[in-house]
Scaffold this motif. Structure first.
Motif, PDB file in Angstrom:
ATOM      1  N   ARG A 123     104.581  79.175  81.159  1.00 48.34           N
ATOM      2  CA  ARG A 123     105.420  79.505  80.000  1.00 48.34           C
ATOM      3  C   ARG A 123     106.541  78.492  79.811  1.00 48.34           C
ATOM      4  O   ARG A 123     106.809  78.021  78.706  1.00 48.34           O
ATOM      5  N   GLN A 124     107.210  78.138  80.910  1.00 44.62           N
ATOM      6  CA  GLN A 124     108.328  77.194  80.804  1.00 44.62           C
ATOM      7  C   GLN A 124     107.844  75.801  80.406  1.00 44.62           C
ATOM      8  O   GLN A 124     108.537  75.099  79.673  1.00 44.62           O
ATOM      9  N   ARG A 125     106.692  75.399  80.885  1.00 43.38           N
ATOM     10  CA  ARG A 125     106.113  74.116  80.481  1.00 43.38           C
ATOM     11  C   ARG A 125     105.885  74.095  78.968  1.00 43.38           C
ATOM     12  O   ARG A 125     106.193  73.115  78.294  1.00 43.38           O
ATOM     13  N   PHE A 126     105.355  75.183  78.454  1.00 37.83           N
ATOM     14  CA  PHE A 126     105.124  75.284  77.010  1.00 37.83           C
ATOM     15  C   PHE A 126     106.437  75.236  76.233  1.00 37.83           C
ATOM     16  O   PHE A 126     106.560  74.520  75.232  1.00 37.83           O
ATOM     17  N   LEU A 127     107.443  75.982  76.689  1.00 45.37           N
ATOM     18  CA  LEU A 127     108.718  76.026  75.972  1.00 45.37           C
ATOM     19  C   LEU A 127     109.418  74.671  75.985  1.00 45.37           C
ATOM     20  O   LEU A 127     110.060  74.293  74.997  1.00 45.37           O
ATOM     21  N   ARG A 128     109.312  73.940  77.081  1.00 41.77           N
ATOM     22  CA  ARG A 128     109.918  72.612  77.127  1.00 41.77           C
ATOM     23  C   ARG A 128     109.316  71.697  76.058  1.00 41.77           C
ATOM     24  O   ARG A 128     110.038  70.960  75.378  1.00 41.77           O
ATOM     25  N   THR A 129     107.999  71.753  75.906  1.00 40.22           N
ATOM     26  CA  THR A 129     107.361  70.915  74.893  1.00 40.22           C
ATOM     27  C   THR A 129     107.679  71.410  73.502  1.00 40.22           C
ATOM     28  O   THR A 129     107.941  70.613  72.585  1.00 40.22           O
ATOM     29  N   LEU A 130     107.690  72.712  73.299  1.00 38.88           N
ATOM     30  CA  LEU A 130     108.024  73.257  71.984  1.00 38.88           C
ATOM     31  C   LEU A 130     109.413  72.810  71.557  1.00 38.88           C
ATOM     32  O   LEU A 130     109.641  72.458  70.389  1.00 38.88           O
ATOM     33  N   ALA A 131     110.359  72.792  72.491  1.00 41.18           N
ATOM     34  CA  ALA A 131     111.720  72.360  72.172  1.00 41.18           C
ATOM     35  C   ALA A 131     111.754  70.896  71.767  1.00 41.18           C
ATOM     36  O   ALA A 131     112.545  70.498  70.898  1.00 41.18           O
TER      37      ALA A 131
END
Length: 291
Positions: free
Chosen positions: A215-223
């Motif tokens: 989840r955090q990997r995804f959120l970092r890229t989304l940001a």
């Protein structure tokens, strides 16, 4: 990127405020949402929240919109999420309280895994019935008075000591750092046995360590990609992704749609929320708020 509302529609307004200094380990921010007319948007995965619908209406459901339903009460607990949630409204005002994982543990004191991706009524978890808090917020003169009410309420509720305080902080800091992508490495980084780590993550963060890392990997890229859509996504994705196809699969899993479909949607509310949150907290999404 300049934000523009759809032609003929007034733009929603999202305002963020910091809590009192002593509450900042527990609360990411307070926020006010005013929607003067109809809107539809998609929330990102996030930590827990308290939300109070002061007027108007709001419905929540899956990305397809086939199962939209009103919340169970106007004063609500939103558990941590690992997927998008569609929200529709014909207009209204909502006040929110973003909780850190430590805040969930200290203020709500419930097993986060049992509340994950769920919405439930706010009863007396804060020592005051949720509807009474909502009535105080409705009667508030302005945003400053709302912040004062919430600060006083949560300061009184704040426990003097939180069990596993240091362990929770270590895990959250390691997740935010984004330097590990394997559970064994995360356990080593926080000096914890994997079984203990799994139990802590489930109870406080709402999900298993492997799900949180993903989840955090995804959120970092989304940001990174949210406001530079003129650049190839492949150049912006997190280094822990093998390639853009890997990210695209994660995007579909977390957001229920392709990146193209999502970034082509209006996102009037969430885009403004990302700007306001980033300006105040240095994080465009709540899930990247650093302890």
């Amino acid at each position: 990127m300049t934000e523009q509302a759809a032609p003929g529609r007034l733009a929603p307004d999202v305002r963020f405020y910091l809590p009192a200094e002593a509450l900042r380990p527990l609360v990411t921010s307070y926020y006010a949402v005013d929607a003067p007319g109809p809107l539809a948007d998609f929330a990102h995965p996030e930590w827990g929240n308290l939300r109070f619908l002061l007027r108007g209406d709001i419905r929540f459901g899956s990305p397809t919109g086939d199962d939209m339903a009103p919340p169970p009460a106007p004063a609500m607990i939103f558990g941590p999420t690992d997927r998008t949630r569609r929200l529709d409204s014909q207009g209204g005002t909502m006040i929110g309280v973003g909780l850190t994982p430590l805040g969930w543990l200290g203020l709500i004191a419930k097993d986060a895994s049992k509340a994950a991706n769920a919405i439930s009524p706010l009863d007396n978890e804060l020592g005051v019935v949720g509807e009474e808090i909502r009535e105080r917020l409705i009667a508030a003169r302005n945003d400053a008075a709302i912040v004062e009410i919430l600060d006083a309420l949560l300061t009184e509720r704040k426990p003097t000591a939180i069990r596993h305080h240091d362990a929770v902080i270590r895990v959250q800091q390691a997740l935010m750092a984004g330097k590990v992508d394997q559970v064994a490495d995360l356990a080593e980084a926080v000096d914890m046995e994997q079984r203990t780590l799994h139990r802590l993550c489930s109870t406080v963060f709402g999900f298993s360590p492997v799900r949180l890392l993903r989840r955090q990997r995804f959120l970092r890229t989304l940001a990174k990609v949210r406001d530079v859509l003129d650049q190839p996504i492949g150049k912006l994705i997190d280094s822990q992704y093998y390639d853009q196809a890997h990210f695209n699969r994660d995007f579909k899993a977390f957001m229920g749609m392709t990146p193209m479909a999502y970034f082509s949607s209006p996102r009037e509310l969430i885009r403004r929320a990302a700007e306001g949150r980033n300006a105040l907290l240095g994080a465009p999404v709540q899930g990247l708020h650093k302890p």
